[in-house]
Design a protein around this motif. Structure first.
Motif, PDB file in Angstrom:
ATOM      1  N   GLY A  18       0.849  -1.203   0.000  1.00  0.00           N
ATOM      2  CA  GLY A  18       0.000   0.000   0.000  1.00  0.00           C
ATOM      3  C   GLY A  18       0.874   1.239   0.000  1.00  0.00           C
ATOM      4  N   PHE A  19       0.636   2.105  -0.966  1.00  0.00           N
ATOM      5  CA  PHE A  19       1.434   3.337  -1.075  1.00  0.00           C
ATOM      6  C   PHE A  19       0.490   4.511  -1.291  1.00  0.00           C
ATOM      7  N   GLY A  20      -0.516   4.616  -0.401  1.00  0.00           N
ATOM      8  CA  GLY A  20      -1.431   5.754  -0.434  1.00  0.00           C
ATOM      9  C   GLY A  20      -1.014   6.743   0.638  1.00  0.00           C
ATOM     10  N   CYS A  21      -2.007   7.313   1.302  1.00  0.00           N
ATOM     11  CA  CYS A  21      -1.734   8.336   2.315  1.00  0.00           C
ATOM     12  C   CYS A  21      -0.749   7.824   3.380  1.00  0.00           C
ATOM     13  N   VAL A  22      -1.022   6.657   3.955  1.00  0.00           N
ATOM     14  CA  VAL A  22      -0.189   6.164   5.067  1.00  0.00           C
ATOM     15  C   VAL A  22       1.142   5.592   4.556  1.00  0.00           C
ATOM     16  N   GLY A  23       1.075   4.782   3.491  1.00  0.00           N
ATOM     17  CA  GLY A  23       2.302   4.179   2.958  1.00  0.00           C
ATOM     18  C   GLY A  23       3.292   5.244   2.531  1.00  0.00           C
ATOM     19  N   VAL A  45       1.620  -2.243  -4.715  1.00  0.00           N
ATOM     20  CA  VAL A  45       0.402  -1.447  -4.895  1.00  0.00           C
ATOM     21  C   VAL A  45      -0.535  -2.252  -5.800  1.00  0.00           C
ATOM     22  N   LYS A  46      -1.684  -1.661  -6.118  1.00  0.00           N
ATOM     23  CA  LYS A  46      -2.669  -2.424  -6.882  1.00  0.00           C
ATOM     24  C   LYS A  46      -2.690  -2.013  -8.355  1.00  0.00           C
ATOM     25  N   SER A  47      -2.806  -0.709  -8.581  1.00  0.00           N
ATOM     26  CA  SER A  47      -3.014  -0.231  -9.945  1.00  0.00           C
ATOM     27  C   SER A  47      -1.697  -0.172 -10.713  1.00  0.00           C
ATOM     28  N   THR A  48      -1.725  -0.690 -11.937  1.00  0.00           N
ATOM     29  CA  THR A  48      -0.515  -0.651 -12.771  1.00  0.00           C
ATOM     30  C   THR A  48      -0.444   0.646 -13.583  1.00  0.00           C
ATOM     31  N   THR A  49      -1.527   1.424 -13.562  1.00  0.00           N
ATOM     32  CA  THR A  49      -1.564   2.599 -14.442  1.00  0.00           C
ATOM     33  C   THR A  49      -1.503   3.934 -13.698  1.00  0.00           C
ATOM     34  N   LYS A  50      -1.698   3.903 -12.393  1.00  0.00           N
ATOM     35  CA  LYS A  50      -1.727   5.146 -11.617  1.00  0.00           C
ATOM     36  C   LYS A  50      -0.381   5.882 -11.698  1.00  0.00           C
ATOM     37  N   ALA A  51      -0.441   7.222 -11.726  1.00  0.00           N
ATOM     38  CA  ALA A  51       0.802   8.004 -11.682  1.00  0.00           C
ATOM     39  C   ALA A  51       1.435   7.853 -10.301  1.00  0.00           C
ATOM     40  N   ARG A  52       2.746   7.697 -10.249  1.00  0.00           N
ATOM     41  CA  ARG A  52       3.442   7.457  -8.969  1.00  0.00           C
ATOM     42  C   ARG A  52       4.465   8.545  -8.704  1.00  0.00           C
ATOM     43  N   THR A  53       4.780   8.724  -7.433  1.00  0.00           N
ATOM     44  CA  THR A  53       5.793   9.719  -7.059  1.00  0.00           C
ATOM     45  C   THR A  53       7.192   9.107  -7.091  1.00  0.00           C
ATOM     46  N   VAL A  78      -0.768  -1.460   4.630  1.00  0.00           N
ATOM     47  CA  VAL A  78      -1.538  -0.211   4.720  1.00  0.00           C
ATOM     48  C   VAL A  78      -2.344  -0.023   3.435  1.00  0.00           C
ATOM     49  N   ILE A  79      -3.212  -1.008   3.159  1.00  0.00           N
ATOM     50  CA  ILE A  79      -4.084  -0.896   1.990  1.00  0.00           C
ATOM     51  C   ILE A  79      -5.486  -0.492   2.458  1.00  0.00           C
ATOM     52  N   ASP A  80      -6.343  -0.160   1.501  1.00  0.00           N
ATOM     53  CA  ASP A  80      -7.659   0.365   1.861  1.00  0.00           C
ATOM     54  C   ASP A  80      -8.772  -0.665   1.653  1.00  0.00           C
ATOM     55  N   ASP A  81      -8.417  -1.942   1.629  1.00  0.00           N
ATOM     56  CA  ASP A  81      -9.390  -2.994   1.365  1.00  0.00           C
ATOM     57  C   ASP A  81      -9.312  -3.982   2.534  1.00  0.00           C
ATOM     58  N   ALA A 301      -5.084  11.284  12.269  1.00  0.00           N
ATOM     59  CA  ALA A 301      -5.038  10.807  10.880  1.00  0.00           C
ATOM     60  C   ALA A 301      -4.025  11.630  10.104  1.00  0.00           C
ATOM     61  N   GLY A 302      -3.897  11.275   8.810  1.00  0.00           N
ATOM     62  CA  GLY A 302      -2.946  11.993   7.954  1.00  0.00           C
ATOM     63  C   GLY A 302      -1.684  11.169   7.767  1.00  0.00           C
ATOM     64  N   GLY A 303      -1.013  11.397   6.641  1.00  0.00           N
ATOM     65  CA  GLY A 303       0.136  10.578   6.270  1.00  0.00           C
ATOM     66  C   GLY A 303       1.236  10.572   7.315  1.00  0.00           C
TER      67      GLY A 303
HETATM   68  N1  LIG Z   1      -5.332   7.931   5.942  1.00  0.00           N
HETATM   69  C1  LIG Z   1      -5.229   7.990   7.251  1.00  0.00           C
HETATM   70  O1  LIG Z   1      -5.039   9.059   7.828  1.00  0.00           O
HETATM   71  C2  LIG Z   1      -5.345   6.729   8.060  1.00  0.00           C
HETATM   72  C3  LIG Z   1      -5.232   6.813   9.457  1.00  0.00           C
HETATM   73  C4  LIG Z   1      -5.275   5.643  10.214  1.00  0.00           C
HETATM   74  C5  LIG Z   1      -5.458   4.436   9.593  1.00  0.00           C
HETATM   75  N2  LIG Z   1      -5.597   4.392   8.232  1.00  0.00           N
HETATM   76  C6  LIG Z   1      -5.787   3.087   7.613  1.00  0.00           C
HETATM   77  O2  LIG Z   1      -4.642   2.804   6.831  1.00  0.00           O
HETATM   78  C7  LIG Z   1      -5.017   2.040   5.694  1.00  0.00           C
HETATM   79  C8  LIG Z   1      -4.544   2.761   4.432  1.00  0.00           C
HETATM   80  O3  LIG Z   1      -5.176   4.005   4.365  1.00  0.00           O
HETATM   81  P1  LIG Z   1      -4.743   5.108   3.290  1.00  0.00           P
HETATM   82  O4  LIG Z   1      -5.483   6.346   3.687  1.00  0.00           O
HETATM   83  O5  LIG Z   1      -3.279   5.145   3.166  1.00  0.00           O
HETATM   84  O6  LIG Z   1      -5.395   4.507   1.963  1.00  0.00           O
HETATM   85  P2  LIG Z   1      -5.230   5.044   0.460  1.00  0.00           P
HETATM   86  O7  LIG Z   1      -4.630   6.405   0.459  1.00  0.00           O
HETATM   87  O8  LIG Z   1      -6.545   4.851  -0.188  1.00  0.00           O
HETATM   88  O9  LIG Z   1      -4.164   4.058  -0.190  1.00  0.00           O
HETATM   89  C9  LIG Z   1      -4.416   2.695  -0.291  1.00  0.00           C
HETATM   90  C10 LIG Z   1      -3.239   2.018  -0.945  1.00  0.00           C
HETATM   91  O10 LIG Z   1      -3.472   0.612  -0.896  1.00  0.00           O
HETATM   92  C11 LIG Z   1      -3.161   0.081  -2.184  1.00  0.00           C
HETATM   93  N3  LIG Z   1      -3.906  -1.178  -2.376  1.00  0.00           N
HETATM   94  C12 LIG Z   1      -5.234  -1.398  -2.342  1.00  0.00           C
HETATM   95  N4  LIG Z   1      -5.511  -2.705  -2.553  1.00  0.00           N
HETATM   96  C13 LIG Z   1      -4.311  -3.308  -2.717  1.00  0.00           C
HETATM   97  C14 LIG Z   1      -3.910  -4.640  -2.964  1.00  0.00           C
HETATM   98  N5  LIG Z   1      -4.808  -5.615  -3.082  1.00  0.00           N
HETATM   99  N6  LIG Z   1      -2.586  -4.908  -3.095  1.00  0.00           N
HETATM  100  C15 LIG Z   1      -1.661  -3.922  -2.988  1.00  0.00           C
HETATM  101  N7  LIG Z   1      -1.979  -2.637  -2.736  1.00  0.00           N
HETATM  102  C16 LIG Z   1      -3.286  -2.337  -2.610  1.00  0.00           C
HETATM  103  C17 LIG Z   1      -3.560   1.153  -3.154  1.00  0.00           C
HETATM  104  O11 LIG Z   1      -2.928   0.886  -4.371  1.00  0.00           O
HETATM  105  P3  LIG Z   1      -3.000   1.903  -5.607  1.00  0.00           P
HETATM  106  O12 LIG Z   1      -2.037   3.004  -5.235  1.00  0.00           O
HETATM  107  O13 LIG Z   1      -2.544   1.088  -6.750  1.00  0.00           O
HETATM  108  O14 LIG Z   1      -4.421   2.371  -5.692  1.00  0.00           O
HETATM  109  C18 LIG Z   1      -3.040   2.389  -2.422  1.00  0.00           C
HETATM  110  O15 LIG Z   1      -1.673   2.573  -2.672  1.00  0.00           O
HETATM  111  C19 LIG Z   1      -6.533   1.869   5.772  1.00  0.00           C
HETATM  112  O16 LIG Z   1      -6.818   0.654   6.403  1.00  0.00           O
HETATM  113  C20 LIG Z   1      -6.963   3.009   6.668  1.00  0.00           C
HETATM  114  O17 LIG Z   1      -8.149   2.723   7.374  1.00  0.00           O
HETATM  115  C21 LIG Z   1      -5.542   5.516   7.465  1.00  0.00           C
END
Ligand SMILES: NC(=O)c1ccc[n+]([C@@H]2O[C@H](COP(=O)([O-])OP(=O)(O)OC[C@H]3O[C@@H](n4cnc5c(N)ncnc54)[C@H](OP(=O)(O)O)[C@@H]3O)[C@@H](O)[C@H]2O)c1
Length: 416
Positions: A18-23, A45-53, A78-81, A301-303
């Motif tokens: 997972g490389f979203g907000c938290v990753g 990560v999941k998407s092969t087409t998303k723009a990456r940093t 740290v994925i969102d699924d 919350a927040g990265g």
């Molecule tokens: N954001 C916060 O402030 C916060 C705070 C506390 C806890 N959390 C928890 O932390 C987790 C992540 O949150 P986030 O906000 O970072 O989510 P996010 O920004 O939506 O990022 C999710 C990441 O997970 C990747 N992903 C999804 N399914 C995947 C799979 N099957 N295999 C590999 N990678 C996969 C996505 O890939 P792509 O990049 O390819 O889409 C994306 O990089 C969640 O459980 C959330 O509840 C978040």
């Protein structure tokens, strides 16, 4: 030999899923601290087409490949699924690996199984980031207060709803513009249902219950009432009492030694440390039998704040730390729902008032459409979806008492 001349241990190799907000937050933090002793070796990560940093060759697109890579010392999930997160974390623990996760929804649903799995395989799972971001609440409960009975753990565990309530209180604004502003500032999701409906803080409460009281709860067993139907009238009602409305998650030991868990709007008095926890901040008050009251406040919350909690878990893992669940091994408390709660209910649907079957009404204001009185918790649990559906707003006063008479299902409930 001086202590400084010991060779530095090899960095711990991290597999980041997972490389979203938290990753990305964790990645940033480690980039800023090259001496931290952690190396992000692979990123899935999941998407092969998303723009990456980062350059594309830094990424894997099959998280399972990281699970199979024995050269990785720790996996950070740290994925969102939530379903996929559970599958990955369970598999990693089956292999006896060390894992850090931030996924509260997944943990709340599967914590008991994941704890048992660690005991069977010797794997380790840490998840400080899952509750209140940067606030070290889980380790505080598990390690520091592991031996001390706790009277209560009460907190504002969701920054999005707290931001909306704060803005409504400051401006006398309505819910919709306050939510809109929270979304624009990045404090609320595009789909706000989990935060505003108090599902998110309920997951966190379930996790806290395991550490504070050794009690495993299923999320559905815990009353969660949200703020989707709050209006300026309700904020004004609270203000006439000198209180603020906050969504408060409360775990409380009852006089008979059982524990209750409630996640609802609450009238909070200025004497409470939670009164001043505003905007996107989180706060938790621990009341321990001997230490007395402790209060933690911080960014929930927040990265970077969440990445900071993941970093703390990585450092703990490096030291060989694992949660002890001390209350689970001592004397887990039984969960109690045979209680009555005092609530303020605003609705224009009389059938809801009938169906809730108030055992005592202390105030009824027909012109403003509200009632104050005691209701069985079982009735609120049963009718919570209807309350949401009919746009009713409920706030607890904080008064809780034993059930005065058995709860009977009301005939006219079917008509709702
Ligand atoms: N954001 C916060 O402030 C916060 C705070 C506390 C806890 N959390 C928890 O932390 C987790 C992540 O949150 P986030 O906000 O970072 O989510 P996010 O920004 O939506 O990022 C999710 C990441 O997970 C990747 N992903 C999804 N399914 C995947 C799979 N099957 N295999 C590999 N990678 C996969 C996505 O890939 P792509 O990049 O390819 O889409 C994306 O990089 C969640 O459980 C959330 O509840 C978040």
């Amino acid at each position: 030999m001086s202590i400084n001349s010991a060779p530095a241990p090899a960095p711990l190799r991290i597999g980041l899923i997972g490389f979203g907000c938290v990753g990305q937050g964790l990645y940033d933090i480690l980039q800023q601290q090259p001496e931290s002793g952690f190396e992000i070796a692979r990123i899935a990560v999941k998407s092969t087409t998303k723009a990456r940093t980062l350059p594309l060759d830094r990424f894997d697109f099959q998280a399972d490949d990281l699970l199979q890579d024995a050269s990785l010392d720790v996996l950070v999930e740290v994925i969102d699924d939530a379903d996929e997160a559970f599958r990955l974390v369970r598999e990693a623990l089956r292999q006896g690996r060390r894992v850090v996760t931030a996924n509260k929804a997944m943990l709340a649903r599967h914590l008991q199984e994941l704890v048992q799995l660690q005991q069977q395989t010797g794997g380790t799972l840490l998840y400080e980031a899952a509750v209140c971001g940067s606030i070290p609440i889980i380790r505080t409960l598990d390690a520091y207060f592991g031996a001390e009975p706790l009277r209560s753990v009460t907190g504002i565990l969701n920054g999005s709803s707290n931001y909306v309530l704060t803005r409504m209180g400051e401006q006398g604004a309505d819910y919709a513009p306050a939510l809109d502003e929270a979304q624009q500032k990045g404090f609320a999701e595009t789909d706000p249902a989990l935060d505003m409906g108090a599902f998110d803080p309920r997951s966190k409460t379930v996790i806290l219950a395991a550490h504070a009281y050794g009690t495993f709860l299923q999320p559905d067993e815990v009353l969660n009432l949200g703020i989707e139907s709050i209006s300026a009238v309700d904020i004004a009602f609270a203000a006439t009492l000198g209180r603020k409305i906050k969504v408060v998650a409360g775990l409380q030991r009852l006089p008979d030694g059982r524990v209750t868990a409630l996640v609802t709007p609450l009238l909070v008095a200025p004497e409470s440390p939670l009164y001043a926890v505003d905007h996107e901040f989180n706060g938790v008050v621990i009341e321990a039998d001997f230490a007395g009251e402790q209060f933690l406040r911080g960014r929930g919350a927040g990265g970077h704040p969440t990445g900071s909690a993941v970093l703390a878990d990585l450092a703990a893992i490096r030291q060989g730390y694992a949660y002890q669940y001390p209350k689970l091994h001592a004397a887990p408390l039984t969960y109690a729902t045979d209680l009555e709660l005092e609530i303020y209910l605003r609705t224009d649907e009389d059938r809801l008032i009938d169906a809730l079957d108030f055992t005592e009404i202390s105030e009824e204001a027909d012109e403003d459409g509200y009632v104050v009185g005691y209701v069985a918790l079982a009735n609120l649990l049963r009718l919570r979806d209807k309350l949401r559906e009919y746009g009713a707003f409920v706030v607890r006063t904080g008064q809780v008492r034993p059930l005065s008479s058995p709860v009977a299902a009301r005939e006219f409930e079917d008509a709702l």
